[in-house]
Design a protein around this motif. Sequence first.
Motif, PDB file in Angstrom:
ATOM      1  N   LYS A 335     -42.928 -55.641  32.913  1.00 17.30           N
ATOM      2  CA  LYS A 335     -41.793 -54.736  32.879  1.00 17.30           C
ATOM      3  C   LYS A 335     -42.038 -53.685  31.805  1.00 17.30           C
ATOM      4  O   LYS A 335     -42.951 -53.825  30.982  1.00 17.30           O
ATOM      5  CB  LYS A 335     -40.475 -55.467  32.639  1.00 17.30           C
ATOM      6  N   LYS A 336     -41.227 -52.640  31.793  1.00 19.25           N
ATOM      7  CA  LYS A 336     -41.483 -51.499  30.933  1.00 19.25           C
ATOM      8  C   LYS A 336     -41.303 -51.836  29.452  1.00 19.25           C
ATOM      9  O   LYS A 336     -40.479 -52.653  29.066  1.00 19.25           O
ATOM     10  CB  LYS A 336     -40.564 -50.336  31.324  1.00 19.25           C
ATOM     11  N   ASP A 337     -42.122 -51.174  28.645  1.00 20.06           N
ATOM     12  CA  ASP A 337     -41.985 -51.131  27.189  1.00 20.06           C
ATOM     13  C   ASP A 337     -42.133 -52.472  26.489  1.00 20.06           C
ATOM     14  O   ASP A 337     -41.562 -52.697  25.416  1.00 20.06           O
ATOM     15  CB  ASP A 337     -40.637 -50.498  26.800  1.00 20.06           C
ATOM     16  N   ILE A 338     -42.894 -53.406  27.087  1.00 20.88           N
ATOM     17  CA  ILE A 338     -43.205 -54.661  26.416  1.00 20.88           C
ATOM     18  C   ILE A 338     -44.699 -54.942  26.547  1.00 20.88           C
ATOM     19  O   ILE A 338     -45.369 -54.378  27.410  1.00 20.88           O
ATOM     20  CB  ILE A 338     -42.399 -55.856  26.970  1.00 20.88           C
ATOM     21  N   ALA A 339     -45.200 -55.829  25.692  1.00 25.70           N
ATOM     22  CA  ALA A 339     -46.628 -56.170  25.707  1.00 25.70           C
ATOM     23  C   ALA A 339     -46.847 -57.547  26.307  1.00 25.70           C
ATOM     24  O   ALA A 339     -47.545 -58.391  25.741  1.00 25.70           O
ATOM     25  CB  ALA A 339     -47.186 -56.116  24.289  1.00 25.70           C
ATOM     26  N   ASP A 340     -46.256 -57.793  27.453  1.00 18.39           N
ATOM     27  CA  ASP A 340     -46.299 -59.114  28.079  1.00 18.39           C
ATOM     28  C   ASP A 340     -46.792 -58.970  29.515  1.00 18.39           C
ATOM     29  O   ASP A 340     -46.133 -58.328  30.341  1.00 18.39           O
ATOM     30  CB  ASP A 340     -44.904 -59.735  28.058  1.00 18.39           C
ATOM     31  N   SER A 341     -47.927 -59.561  29.812  1.00 15.22           N
ATOM     32  CA  SER A 341     -48.497 -59.476  31.164  1.00 15.22           C
ATOM     33  C   SER A 341     -48.431 -60.810  31.902  1.00 15.22           C
ATOM     34  O   SER A 341     -49.057 -60.972  32.949  1.00 15.22           O
ATOM     35  CB  SER A 341     -49.952 -59.009  31.103  1.00 15.22           C
ATOM     36  N   ARG A 342     -47.651 -61.772  31.389  1.00 19.37           N
ATOM     37  CA  ARG A 342     -47.583 -63.082  32.036  1.00 19.37           C
ATOM     38  C   ARG A 342     -47.076 -62.961  33.478  1.00 19.37           C
ATOM     39  O   ARG A 342     -46.038 -62.364  33.718  1.00 19.37           O
ATOM     40  CB  ARG A 342     -46.653 -64.020  31.251  1.00 19.37           C
ATOM     41  N   TYR A 366     -49.557 -50.889  25.678  1.00 17.32           N
ATOM     42  CA  TYR A 366     -49.153 -52.081  24.932  1.00 17.32           C
ATOM     43  C   TYR A 366     -50.133 -53.244  25.053  1.00 17.32           C
ATOM     44  O   TYR A 366     -50.049 -54.202  24.290  1.00 17.32           O
ATOM     45  CB  TYR A 366     -47.775 -52.553  25.412  1.00 17.32           C
ATOM     46  N   ILE A 367     -51.028 -53.181  26.037  1.00 18.64           N
ATOM     47  CA  ILE A 367     -51.904 -54.326  26.304  1.00 18.64           C
ATOM     48  C   ILE A 367     -53.349 -53.850  26.329  1.00 18.64           C
ATOM     49  O   ILE A 367     -53.820 -53.298  27.328  1.00 18.64           O
ATOM     50  CB  ILE A 367     -51.527 -54.993  27.638  1.00 18.64           C
ATOM     51  N   PRO A 368     -54.086 -54.034  25.252  1.00 14.16           N
ATOM     52  CA  PRO A 368     -55.445 -53.489  25.156  1.00 14.16           C
ATOM     53  C   PRO A 368     -56.470 -54.176  26.043  1.00 14.16           C
ATOM     54  O   PRO A 368     -57.468 -53.574  26.419  1.00 14.16           O
ATOM     55  CB  PRO A 368     -55.804 -53.673  23.681  1.00 14.16           C
ATOM     56  N   ASN A 369     -56.234 -55.440  26.393  1.00 18.08           N
ATOM     57  CA  ASN A 369     -57.167 -56.123  27.287  1.00 18.08           C
ATOM     58  C   ASN A 369     -56.462 -57.260  28.020  1.00 18.08           C
ATOM     59  O   ASN A 369     -55.456 -57.801  27.532  1.00 18.08           O
ATOM     60  CB  ASN A 369     -58.403 -56.651  26.532  1.00 18.08           C
ATOM     61  N   VAL A 370     -56.981 -57.595  29.185  1.00 17.70           N
ATOM     62  CA  VAL A 370     -56.426 -58.677  29.996  1.00 17.70           C
ATOM     63  C   VAL A 370     -57.573 -59.446  30.639  1.00 17.70           C
ATOM     64  O   VAL A 370     -58.692 -58.940  30.758  1.00 17.70           O
ATOM     65  CB  VAL A 370     -55.481 -58.162  31.110  1.00 17.70           C
ATOM     66  N   LYS A 371     -57.252 -60.656  31.079  1.00 14.33           N
ATOM     67  CA  LYS A 371     -58.238 -61.477  31.772  1.00 14.33           C
ATOM     68  C   LYS A 371     -57.983 -61.382  33.269  1.00 14.33           C
ATOM     69  O   LYS A 371     -56.897 -61.702  33.756  1.00 14.33           O
ATOM     70  CB  LYS A 371     -58.134 -62.938  31.314  1.00 14.33           C
ATOM     71  N   ASP A 398     -43.397 -48.723  34.644  1.00 10.47           N
ATOM     72  CA  ASP A 398     -42.812 -47.439  34.244  1.00 10.47           C
ATOM     73  C   ASP A 398     -42.476 -47.404  32.760  1.00 10.47           C
ATOM     74  O   ASP A 398     -41.315 -47.224  32.366  1.00 10.47           O
ATOM     75  CB  ASP A 398     -41.571 -47.120  35.079  1.00 10.47           C
ATOM     76  N   HIS A 399     -43.509 -47.557  31.910  1.00 11.62           N
ATOM     77  CA  HIS A 399     -43.288 -47.447  30.467  1.00 11.62           C
ATOM     78  C   HIS A 399     -42.640 -46.108  30.130  1.00 11.62           C
ATOM     79  O   HIS A 399     -42.916 -45.086  30.783  1.00 11.62           O
ATOM     80  CB  HIS A 399     -44.615 -47.557  29.716  1.00 11.62           C
ATOM     81  N   SER A 400     -41.790 -46.108  29.103  1.00  9.61           N
ATOM     82  CA  SER A 400     -41.121 -44.867  28.705  1.00  9.61           C
ATOM     83  C   SER A 400     -42.101 -43.792  28.266  1.00  9.61           C
ATOM     84  O   SER A 400     -41.811 -42.597  28.383  1.00  9.61           O
ATOM     85  CB  SER A 400     -40.132 -45.161  27.563  1.00  9.61           C
ATOM     86  N   CYS A 401     -43.267 -44.221  27.779  1.00  4.75           N
ATOM     87  CA  CYS A 401     -44.246 -43.270  27.259  1.00  4.75           C
ATOM     88  C   CYS A 401     -45.253 -42.827  28.324  1.00  4.75           C
ATOM     89  O   CYS A 401     -46.278 -42.203  27.991  1.00  4.75           O
ATOM     90  CB  CYS A 401     -44.989 -43.867  26.075  1.00  4.75           C
ATOM     91  N   ILE A 402     -44.992 -43.127  29.575  1.00 10.53           N
ATOM     92  CA  ILE A 402     -45.929 -42.757  30.630  1.00 10.53           C
ATOM     93  C   ILE A 402     -46.185 -41.245  30.615  1.00 10.53           C
ATOM     94  O   ILE A 402     -45.236 -40.453  30.593  1.00 10.53           O
ATOM     95  CB  ILE A 402     -45.389 -43.213  32.002  1.00 10.53           C
ATOM     96  N   PRO A 403     -47.437 -40.800  30.590  1.00 13.11           N
ATOM     97  CA  PRO A 403     -47.741 -39.366  30.537  1.00 13.11           C
ATOM     98  C   PRO A 403     -47.659 -38.719  31.914  1.00 13.11           C
ATOM     99  O   PRO A 403     -48.672 -38.299  32.498  1.00 13.11           O
ATOM    100  CB  PRO A 403     -49.170 -39.345  29.974  1.00 13.11           C
ATOM    101  N   LEU A 404     -46.446 -38.605  32.434  1.00 16.48           N
ATOM    102  CA  LEU A 404     -46.264 -38.141  33.807  1.00 16.48           C
ATOM    103  C   LEU A 404     -46.833 -36.750  34.037  1.00 16.48           C
ATOM    104  O   LEU A 404     -47.478 -36.487  35.045  1.00 16.48           O
ATOM    105  CB  LEU A 404     -44.779 -38.162  34.169  1.00 16.48           C
ATOM    106  N   ARG A 418     -42.466 -47.423  41.167  1.00 16.58           N
ATOM    107  CA  ARG A 418     -41.262 -47.596  40.348  1.00 16.58           C
ATOM    108  C   ARG A 418     -40.300 -46.412  40.385  1.00 16.58           C
ATOM    109  O   ARG A 418     -39.327 -46.383  39.640  1.00 16.58           O
ATOM    110  CB  ARG A 418     -41.686 -47.828  38.886  1.00 16.58           C
ATOM    111  N   ASN A 419     -40.585 -45.428  41.206  1.00 15.72           N
ATOM    112  CA  ASN A 419     -39.776 -44.206  41.269  1.00 15.72           C
ATOM    113  C   ASN A 419     -39.776 -43.452  39.938  1.00 15.72           C
ATOM    114  O   ASN A 419     -38.822 -42.740  39.601  1.00 15.72           O
ATOM    115  CB  ASN A 419     -38.333 -44.516  41.678  1.00 15.72           C
ATOM    116  N   ALA A 420     -40.851 -43.599  39.186  1.00 13.38           N
ATOM    117  CA  ALA A 420     -40.964 -42.915  37.899  1.00 13.38           C
ATOM    118  C   ALA A 420     -41.114 -41.414  38.067  1.00 13.38           C
ATOM    119  O   ALA A 420     -40.823 -40.641  37.136  1.00 13.38           O
ATOM    120  CB  ALA A 420     -42.151 -43.472  37.110  1.00 13.38           C
ATOM    121  N   THR A 421     -41.562 -40.966  39.234  1.00 13.32           N
ATOM    122  CA  THR A 421     -41.810 -39.539  39.469  1.00 13.32           C
ATOM    123  C   THR A 421     -40.607 -38.825  40.087  1.00 13.32           C
ATOM    124  O   THR A 421     -40.719 -37.663  40.489  1.00 13.32           O
ATOM    125  CB  THR A 421     -43.021 -39.366  40.402  1.00 13.32           C
ATOM    126  N   ALA A 422     -39.466 -39.503  40.149  1.00 15.34           N
ATOM    127  CA  ALA A 422     -38.271 -38.877  40.718  1.00 15.34           C
ATOM    128  C   ALA A 422     -37.949 -37.584  39.966  1.00 15.34           C
ATOM    129  O   ALA A 422     -37.974 -37.550  38.735  1.00 15.34           O
ATOM    130  CB  ALA A 422     -37.086 -39.828  40.640  1.00 15.34           C
TER     131      ALA A 422
END
Length: 441
Positions: A335-342, A366-371, A398-404, A418-422
């Motif tokens: 979800k947006k604006d958190i560093a959780d990929s679970r 928020y997440i520099p690497n994942v498995k 749809d992070h708030s900081c997305i460079p649209l 996510r309809n971020a481009t509305a």
Amino acid sequence: MTSRQDLGQTEPRVRTAAVIGLGYVGLPLVLHLLRKDFRIVGYDLDARKISLLKAGKSYITEIEDVEIMEALSTGRLVLTDRYQEMEEAEAFIVCVPTPLSDRGTPDLSYLTQAVSEISRLVPNGKLIVLESSTYPGTTREVVAPILERIGLTVGQDVYLAYSPERIDPGNKDYPCHMIPKVVSGMTPTCLRQVEELYRGVFTKIHSVSSVESAEMAKIMENAYRLINISFVNELAIICDELNLDIWEVIEAAKTKPFGFSGFYPGPGIGGHCIPVDPIYLEWKLQQYGMGSGFIQLSQSVNHKMPQYIAGQVQKILDTKSLQHARILVYGIAYKKDIADSRESSALQLLQVLHSMGADAVYHDPYIPNVKVNGGIWNSVEITFELLAEMDAVILATDHSCIPLSLLLEHAKLVYDTRNATAGYDGIAKARVVRLGGGGIS
């Protein structure tokens, strides 16, 4: 000068509580209890977390380092990875993970280990409160026997309660203490003990008649979200076929002031609750020869969303396969604006793209690497050059900081889940297609 003692007054007693598990649930609870003048022993088996906290560093995005420093400055916080340092605690609040096993069944090993360790410290009327999400019956059938095996009588020697966590990571409108607290006890005395602990800590306490009711309430909350998210995801697929815009449809339906709550489509479900808790209930129901058709269907719909999105991108690119297609996935957090990929559906999307032969990369601030697929993937930097090389960009979070502006100016194709481009229609140079936005023309 007259002292408080001269007037027969005493300083209010400082209560000591131990919080076991310092993750997204436990750490915010620790900070709030400190603000309520508790003395806290914070435990986590991850020594790295303990070291970071002792250094005044937060590992949770929405908790600032300054909050950790302020907590340490109270002199009422002990951080440890040793259970022995909890002996002075009057209440033990268990906030450990309750994940799924590799077989997709409940894994209560963290919970049973914590209770087994606590059981050696709890005589003389101490309270144990379970907050970890689990299936109805866990407190009575799994936890209580651990205490009884060493000769403790629940309700007399030790008090046992269940109070489900309701943390919503990233939601600044509802910090933990503002969310009504459901509480339950194994006996009436146990219930009174947990009510006394949390009265004045949370804005509102809601007591229920049994620990099973409280356990089921938590499952119901997350199954409700699972089913409704799945339903709107299915409607998004339908709207693609009918050449309708699901986002417009939802906004129209939301104008009804009763009987409707807005849910939104996306690449699937994620996090530590929605993908997991309903499966706990399914496992329990199997013991009764039952099952939930709604939960099973909802899981099926959500599991196919990454495959559907990859297939839509393939159609847009007008290729027989995604072999060698270069695709950037923006956002891996569930979800947006958190560093959780679970349990993030974006991770499944990466796997699907990779299995279809695509050269897929990801970016998440928020997440520099994942498995993924047994290997470590690193977040790439978004540059003009990178976007020029990509055949498509998939907006998965749809992070708030997305460079649209950057993406819409320099990408060839943006597939927006996510309809971020509305509102960017007619402005973007990239071709923009939205999930559930009316199909592919």
